[in-house]
Design a protein around this motif. Structure first.
Motif, PDB file in Angstrom:
ATOM      1  N   ASP A 264     -39.389 -10.099  10.676  1.00 59.10           N
ATOM      2  CA  ASP A 264     -39.760  -9.820  12.180  1.00 59.10           C
ATOM      3  C   ASP A 264     -38.427  -9.244  12.611  1.00 59.10           C
ATOM      4  OD1 ASP A 264     -38.096 -11.553  12.979  1.00 59.10           O
ATOM      5  OD2 ASP A 264     -39.547 -12.926  14.168  1.00 59.10           O
ATOM      6  N   GLY A 265     -37.311  -9.128  11.892  1.00 61.85           N
ATOM      7  CA  GLY A 265     -36.361  -8.154  12.234  1.00 61.85           C
ATOM      8  C   GLY A 265     -35.095  -9.345  12.954  1.00 61.85           C
ATOM      9  N   SER A 266     -35.539 -10.367  13.088  1.00 67.85           N
ATOM     10  CA  SER A 266     -34.488 -11.263  13.541  1.00 67.85           C
ATOM     11  C   SER A 266     -33.749 -11.900  12.625  1.00 67.85           C
ATOM     12  CB  SER A 266     -35.230 -12.433  14.638  1.00 67.85           C
ATOM     13  OG  SER A 266     -36.113 -13.186  13.564  1.00 67.85           O
ATOM     14  N   ILE A 267     -32.649 -12.214  12.994  1.00 66.96           N
ATOM     15  CA  ILE A 267     -31.489 -12.865  12.177  1.00 66.96           C
ATOM     16  C   ILE A 267     -31.120 -14.356  12.627  1.00 66.96           C
ATOM     17  CG2 ILE A 267     -28.991 -12.612  11.264  1.00 66.96           C
ATOM     18  CD1 ILE A 267     -29.410  -9.531  11.854  1.00 66.96           C
ATOM     19  N   ILE A 268     -31.074 -15.424  11.839  1.00 72.80           N
ATOM     20  CA  ILE A 268     -30.812 -16.623  12.011  1.00 72.80           C
ATOM     21  C   ILE A 268     -29.698 -17.096  10.959  1.00 72.80           C
ATOM     22  CG2 ILE A 268     -31.766 -19.101  12.082  1.00 72.80           C
ATOM     23  CD1 ILE A 268     -34.503 -17.919  12.771  1.00 72.80           C
ATOM     24  N   GLU A 269     -28.517 -17.879  11.649  1.00 69.48           N
ATOM     25  CA  GLU A 269     -27.676 -18.323  11.104  1.00 69.48           C
ATOM     26  C   GLU A 269     -27.836 -19.925  10.840  1.00 69.48           C
ATOM     27  OE1 GLU A 269     -22.556 -18.649  11.261  1.00 69.48           O
ATOM     28  OE2 GLU A 269     -23.705 -17.385  12.400  1.00 69.48           O
TER      29      GLU A 269
ATOM     30  N   ASP B  62     -28.360 -13.956   3.113  1.00 66.66           N
ATOM     31  CA  ASP B  62     -26.950 -13.797   2.951  1.00 66.66           C
ATOM     32  C   ASP B  62     -26.387 -15.085   2.898  1.00 66.66           C
ATOM     33  OD1 ASP B  62     -27.184 -10.926   2.847  1.00 66.66           O
ATOM     34  OD2 ASP B  62     -26.688 -10.941   5.164  1.00 66.66           O
ATOM     35  N   LEU B  63     -25.612 -15.362   1.799  1.00 65.35           N
ATOM     36  CA  LEU B  63     -24.965 -16.487   1.454  1.00 65.35           C
ATOM     37  C   LEU B  63     -23.288 -16.189   1.652  1.00 65.35           C
ATOM     38  CD1 LEU B  63     -27.097 -17.590  -1.759  1.00 65.35           C
ATOM     39  CD2 LEU B  63     -27.314 -18.416   0.670  1.00 65.35           C
ATOM     40  N   PHE B  64     -22.519 -17.183   2.151  1.00 61.16           N
ATOM     41  CA  PHE B  64     -21.031 -16.810   2.391  1.00 61.16           C
ATOM     42  C   PHE B  64     -20.577 -18.084   2.010  1.00 61.16           C
ATOM     43  CE2 PHE B  64     -23.085 -14.042   5.257  1.00 61.16           C
ATOM     44  CZ  PHE B  64     -22.498 -12.789   4.906  1.00 61.16           C
ATOM     45  N   VAL B  65     -19.366 -18.214   1.134  1.00 63.07           N
ATOM     46  CA  VAL B  65     -18.751 -19.532   0.878  1.00 63.07           C
ATOM     47  C   VAL B  65     -17.904 -19.873   2.123  1.00 63.07           C
ATOM     48  CG1 VAL B  65     -17.093 -20.662  -0.473  1.00 63.07           C
ATOM     49  CG2 VAL B  65     -18.425 -19.058  -1.379  1.00 63.07           C
TER      50      VAL B  65
ATOM     51  N   GLY C 167     -21.571 -26.420   1.141  1.00 63.87           N
ATOM     52  CA  GLY C 167     -20.256 -25.815   1.194  1.00 63.87           C
ATOM     53  C   GLY C 167     -20.651 -24.140   1.644  1.00 63.87           C
ATOM     54  N   ILE C 168     -21.792 -23.783   1.888  1.00 61.27           N
ATOM     55  CA  ILE C 168     -22.063 -22.312   2.006  1.00 61.27           C
ATOM     56  C   ILE C 168     -22.658 -22.040   3.486  1.00 61.27           C
ATOM     57  CG2 ILE C 168     -22.324 -21.452  -0.535  1.00 61.27           C
ATOM     58  CD1 ILE C 168     -25.268 -21.830   0.050  1.00 61.27           C
ATOM     59  N   ASP C 169     -22.398 -20.818   3.865  1.00 57.81           N
ATOM     60  CA  ASP C 169     -23.219 -20.537   5.262  1.00 57.81           C
ATOM     61  C   ASP C 169     -24.277 -19.647   4.810  1.00 57.81           C
ATOM     62  OD1 ASP C 169     -21.337 -21.963   6.999  1.00 57.81           O
ATOM     63  OD2 ASP C 169     -20.121 -20.374   7.120  1.00 57.81           O
ATOM     64  N   ILE C 170     -25.411 -19.661   5.516  1.00 54.84           N
ATOM     65  CA  ILE C 170     -26.524 -18.982   5.032  1.00 54.84           C
ATOM     66  C   ILE C 170     -26.979 -18.198   6.457  1.00 54.84           C
ATOM     67  CG2 ILE C 170     -28.960 -18.853   4.352  1.00 54.84           C
ATOM     68  CD1 ILE C 170     -28.452 -21.660   3.019  1.00 54.84           C
ATOM     69  N   ILE C 171     -27.116 -17.041   6.178  1.00 53.40           N
ATOM     70  CA  ILE C 171     -27.941 -16.193   7.144  1.00 53.40           C
ATOM     71  C   ILE C 171     -28.985 -15.410   6.762  1.00 53.40           C
ATOM     72  CG2 ILE C 171     -27.362 -13.963   8.698  1.00 53.40           C
ATOM     73  CD1 ILE C 171     -24.531 -14.593   8.691  1.00 53.40           C
ATOM     74  N   LEU C 172     -30.147 -15.845   7.557  1.00 53.24           N
ATOM     75  CA  LEU C 172     -31.274 -15.191   7.176  1.00 53.24           C
ATOM     76  C   LEU C 172     -31.939 -14.184   8.062  1.00 53.24           C
ATOM     77  CD1 LEU C 172     -33.189 -18.744   6.925  1.00 53.24           C
ATOM     78  CD2 LEU C 172     -32.312 -17.593   4.988  1.00 53.24           C
ATOM     79  N   HIS C 173     -32.407 -13.201   7.187  1.00 51.19           N
ATOM     80  CA  HIS C 173     -33.116 -12.027   7.865  1.00 51.19           C
ATOM     81  C   HIS C 173     -34.484 -12.211   7.701  1.00 51.19           C
ATOM     82  CE1 HIS C 173     -29.243  -9.732   8.122  1.00 51.19           C
ATOM     83  NE2 HIS C 173     -28.892 -10.689   6.653  1.00 51.19           N
TER      84      HIS C 173
ATOM     85  N   ILE D  29     -38.390 -22.633   9.963  1.00 49.05           N
ATOM     86  CA  ILE D  29     -38.739 -21.378   9.456  1.00 49.05           C
ATOM     87  C   ILE D  29     -39.327 -21.458   8.246  1.00 49.05           C
ATOM     88  CG2 ILE D  29     -37.769 -19.213   8.604  1.00 49.05           C
ATOM     89  CD1 ILE D  29     -35.112 -20.131  10.159  1.00 49.05           C
ATOM     90  N   SER D  30     -40.453 -20.783   7.991  1.00 54.01           N
ATOM     91  CA  SER D  30     -41.483 -20.838   7.004  1.00 54.01           C
ATOM     92  C   SER D  30     -40.769 -19.711   5.880  1.00 54.01           C
ATOM     93  CB  SER D  30     -42.816 -20.095   7.384  1.00 54.01           C
ATOM     94  OG  SER D  30     -43.707 -20.037   5.882  1.00 54.01           O
ATOM     95  N   LEU D  31     -40.545 -20.206   4.642  1.00 54.67           N
ATOM     96  CA  LEU D  31     -39.991 -19.407   3.641  1.00 54.67           C
ATOM     97  C   LEU D  31     -40.717 -17.962   3.623  1.00 54.67           C
ATOM     98  CD1 LEU D  31     -39.325 -21.773   0.661  1.00 54.67           C
ATOM     99  CD2 LEU D  31     -37.815 -21.131   2.251  1.00 54.67           C
ATOM    100  N   THR D  32     -42.040 -17.882   3.856  1.00 52.17           N
ATOM    101  CA  THR D  32     -42.765 -16.643   3.721  1.00 52.17           C
ATOM    102  C   THR D  32     -42.230 -15.631   4.771  1.00 52.17           C
ATOM    103  OG1 THR D  32     -44.481 -17.609   5.367  1.00 52.17           O
ATOM    104  CG2 THR D  32     -44.898 -17.805   3.127  1.00 52.17           C
ATOM    105  N   MET D  33     -41.324 -16.279   5.832  1.00 51.40           N
ATOM    106  CA  MET D  33     -40.816 -15.259   6.855  1.00 51.40           C
ATOM    107  C   MET D  33     -39.474 -14.593   6.321  1.00 51.40           C
ATOM    108  SD  MET D  33     -43.132 -14.945   9.166  1.00 51.40           S
ATOM    109  CE  MET D  33     -42.037 -14.227  10.457  1.00 51.40           C
ATOM    110  N   ILE D  34     -38.966 -15.183   5.217  1.00 50.35           N
ATOM    111  CA  ILE D  34     -37.571 -14.439   4.908  1.00 50.35           C
ATOM    112  C   ILE D  34     -37.868 -13.452   4.158  1.00 50.35           C
ATOM    113  CG2 ILE D  34     -35.690 -15.307   3.510  1.00 50.35           C
ATOM    114  CD1 ILE D  34     -36.116 -18.326   4.290  1.00 50.35           C
ATOM    115  N   GLN D  35     -36.992 -12.160   4.543  1.00 54.55           N
ATOM    116  CA  GLN D  35     -36.907 -11.074   3.896  1.00 54.55           C
ATOM    117  C   GLN D  35     -35.890 -11.162   3.133  1.00 54.55           C
ATOM    118  OE1 GLN D  35     -36.928  -7.813   6.450  1.00 54.55           O
ATOM    119  NE2 GLN D  35     -36.775  -6.274   4.758  1.00 54.55           N
ATOM    120  N   LYS D  36     -34.632 -11.575   3.378  1.00 55.49           N
ATOM    121  CA  LYS D  36     -33.680 -11.842   2.521  1.00 55.49           C
ATOM    122  C   LYS D  36     -32.631 -12.712   3.267  1.00 55.49           C
ATOM    123  CE  LYS D  36     -30.032  -8.319   4.028  1.00 55.49           C
ATOM    124  NZ  LYS D  36     -28.973  -7.407   3.594  1.00 55.49           N
TER     125      LYS D  36
END
Length: 69
Positions: A27-32, A65-68, A18-24, A56-63
């Motif tokens: 390396d500066g890239s953003i993945i939805e 964002d979670l959206f309902v 039920g949520i959308d996830i955007i990963l930062h 995507i490796s969990l070690t690559m995630i900087q932050k």
């Protein structure tokens, strides 16, 4: 190596459809991530194209964002 708390939190959010996830990433890239995703070991597997999974490796995630939705 990622902390077990971070991995547990990401697993909970990745498995919740039920949520959308955007990963930062570091390396500066953003993945939805779309709804078709799962956590396998320490990697998030998702399908940006129907037949081709990406990881995507969990070690690559900087932050994250979670959206309902």
């Amino acid at each position: 190596m990622v902390s077990s708390k971070f991995k547990e939190q990401m697993e909970r959010y990745v498995n919740y459809r039920g949520i959308d996830i955007i990963l930062h990433l570091k390396d500066g890239s953003i993945i939805e991530l779309d709804k078709n995703r799962r956590l396998v070991g320490e990697e998030i597997v998702y399908f940006p194209q129907k037949a081709n999974p990406s990881k995507i490796s969990l070690t690559m995630i900087q932050k994250a964002d979670l959206f309902v939705a």
